[in-house]
Design an enzyme around this catalytic site. Sequence first.
Site, PDB file in Angstrom:
ATOM      1  NE  ARG A 211     -78.072  25.839 -53.228  1.00 19.50           N
ATOM      2  CZ  ARG A 211     -78.819  24.799 -53.600  1.00 19.50           C
ATOM      3  NH1 ARG A 211     -78.816  24.416 -54.865  1.00 19.50           N
ATOM      4  NH2 ARG A 211     -79.550  24.166 -52.725  1.00 19.50           N
TER       5      ARG A 211
ATOM      6  CE  LYS B  45     -66.788  36.841 -46.323  1.00 20.61           C
ATOM      7  NZ  LYS B  45     -68.236  36.785 -46.669  1.00 20.61           N
TER       8      LYS B  45
END
Lengths: 368, 368
Positions: free
Chosen positions: B27, B109
């Site tokens: 988002r 990550k």
Amino acid sequence: MSSTAAAPDQPPRPVRFGILGCASIARKLARAMLLAPGAAVAAVGSRSEEKARLFAADTGLDAARLHGTYEALLDDPDVDVVYIPLPTSLHVRWATAAAARGKHILLEKPTALCAADLDAILAACDAAGVQFMDSTMWMHHPRTTKMREIVDAKDAIGDIKVINSVFSFRADEDFLQNDIRVKPDLDALGALGDVGWYCIRAILWAVDYELPKTVIALREPVKNRAGVLLACGATLYWADGKTATFSCSFLTNLTMDITLVGTNGTLHVTDFVIPYEEKSAEFSVASKSNFAKLHIGWDPLPSKHVVTTELPQEALMVEELARLVKNIRDAGGKPEGKWPAITRKTQVVLDAVKTSIDKGSDPVEIAS
Amino acid sequence: MSSTAAAPDQPPRPVRFGILGCASIARKLARAMLLAPGAAVAAVGSRSEEKARLFAADTGLDAARLHGTYEALLDDPDVDVVYIPLPTSLHVRWATAAAARGKHILLEKPTALCAADLDAILAACDAAGVQFMDSTMWMHHPRTTKMREIVDAKDAIGDIKVINSVFSFRADEDFLQNDIRVKPDLDALGALGDVGWYCIRAILWAVDYELPKTVIALREPVKNRAGVLLACGATLYWADGKTATFSCSFLTNLTMDITLVGTNGTLHVTDFVIPYEEKSAEFSVASKSNFAKLHIGWDPLPSKHVVTTELPQEALMVEELARLVKNIRDAGGKPEGKWPAITRKTQVVLDAVKTSIDKGSDPVEIAS
């Protein structure tokens, strides 16, 4: 601050300090003794009366008696407390001699080369019934008291899990060649004793003086040719999982950090040993910090705390020691055991760090 | 930012992103893609078209094509770059599949569960000639650029000797039970992969990506019942004596510290991953700090640096990636090797920390 009323016909008698040796740091303390309510400087002792005279003239101690030997200062009946800023290797000799003459003691840090030496000093103080305090000034700043209140209240910080502390300053070439703090016969603990002392104290302070279980020195400490530490560090482990890491150095820029990370909050202070400015000091607390919506910021933001003080921290230290001594001298009180107890814990951890360094960063266990 | 001129009769064609999976972090990235000049969102792919539709409606991606499978998104010819916020265990599969279809890649990550997995992804990108970038947003904040300039100029900070970094946030019970970051089959690296990634990147960034020689995990990392790390840390050692320590945790208050201590100066930043506020970020530098006379303060005082930005760091990241991709797509350029190179170094150090943890804090050497 004293609870002992003076006789109605005379003013309250100040607690009289004798300064044993004219080290550079003693100038700061001389000023503190002049500023501190309830304290006075009775005498200065040096290895020559001329040195004592120059020191007294430079520091505005016009009323102080001058002594050309350390022994003479210890024998001065007008001295209640001896302040000892001598090289660490001389601490046992002169602190025990002072205690034996019934003098209370303000001892510069590192207080001893090892905990066994400190124990000899503390035993002499115990036997004589005199007050002992080490000269770790930041303990007496009202900022420290405010941080203590916040940590103790638990809500803002919660359980502390991670502590980082750094104290370094960049020594110049003259210091690195000639200062007593790089000489194996004078201050053999080097940077660990001089600046590492504060990091260890800060860490113990943060955990309310609970000793760590295990100490492991950081690898590759820096030493000078004589083997004196110029930079080093360690990680400390507690049984409940708390961890602290410190770094201390004579080789990097002036840095004085404590970072406490707890379950509920985080505290930062970046000038803990000597505040940036004398009359006002800050720290910041982030408490119950969340990500803002969409993780585009923090909510709430950390808050800055500002603590002002009329007297510098070293004068507050002198005032507190004078209060304790006055209570013993004038009111039959007992020495306050808190101060030697935290000195000893600091020295015990310092010993463990030194041992770990000497053993190539092997873990060193501390008996609880 | 593009150096490629559009044909005179049409506007420059934006670089079109496809979002692979509707993770919460996506988002934030969707917003960034809408904000970033030169970028657009072409498509959203999820495990059902309904999920993709809800996500697109929630994030204002009205023009995005919706795909009910990941494969369909990868096959969408209108997608130039695939953003992959999937659980780490799925990265190799979907990143290599995307590269094989000629898609450029923005990968969340930790980029992989181990360096060998990352190497498979990077090899696929190399073979396809596509750009790879990991989604470490703070790298793209102008504050980071400003800090880089100051560090590189050497004078203010000098040679960095000590680095400390902390990144933690206090996860709630729901997170600790249900989040993918505590699940061994989804994000097996737990806190090390999620928050430790940033600490390791910060440390490598500070030393201009010189790999450490030795990594030693802090003792007693905290794991959940499934063995996933909830809190851990490590000390990193370089051949020239630099030392870095980091702590990362899901169990303590939100904290995002980098402290650099150099021979000439000290840099502090306390919100390095996500600035406190979106449009303005600070750091402080103490340089050539001395004790004031009598050691009653500092001279000079540290200075505060404030860096403003119109676009949030994640939009700047998207803009930079779009620029690189446009150069390849429209001007025959080559992928920028800097980004995969620093990803790989981060992953190599992360691997070493994990190995040290698994070996009970044994030292792990990193081949240079």
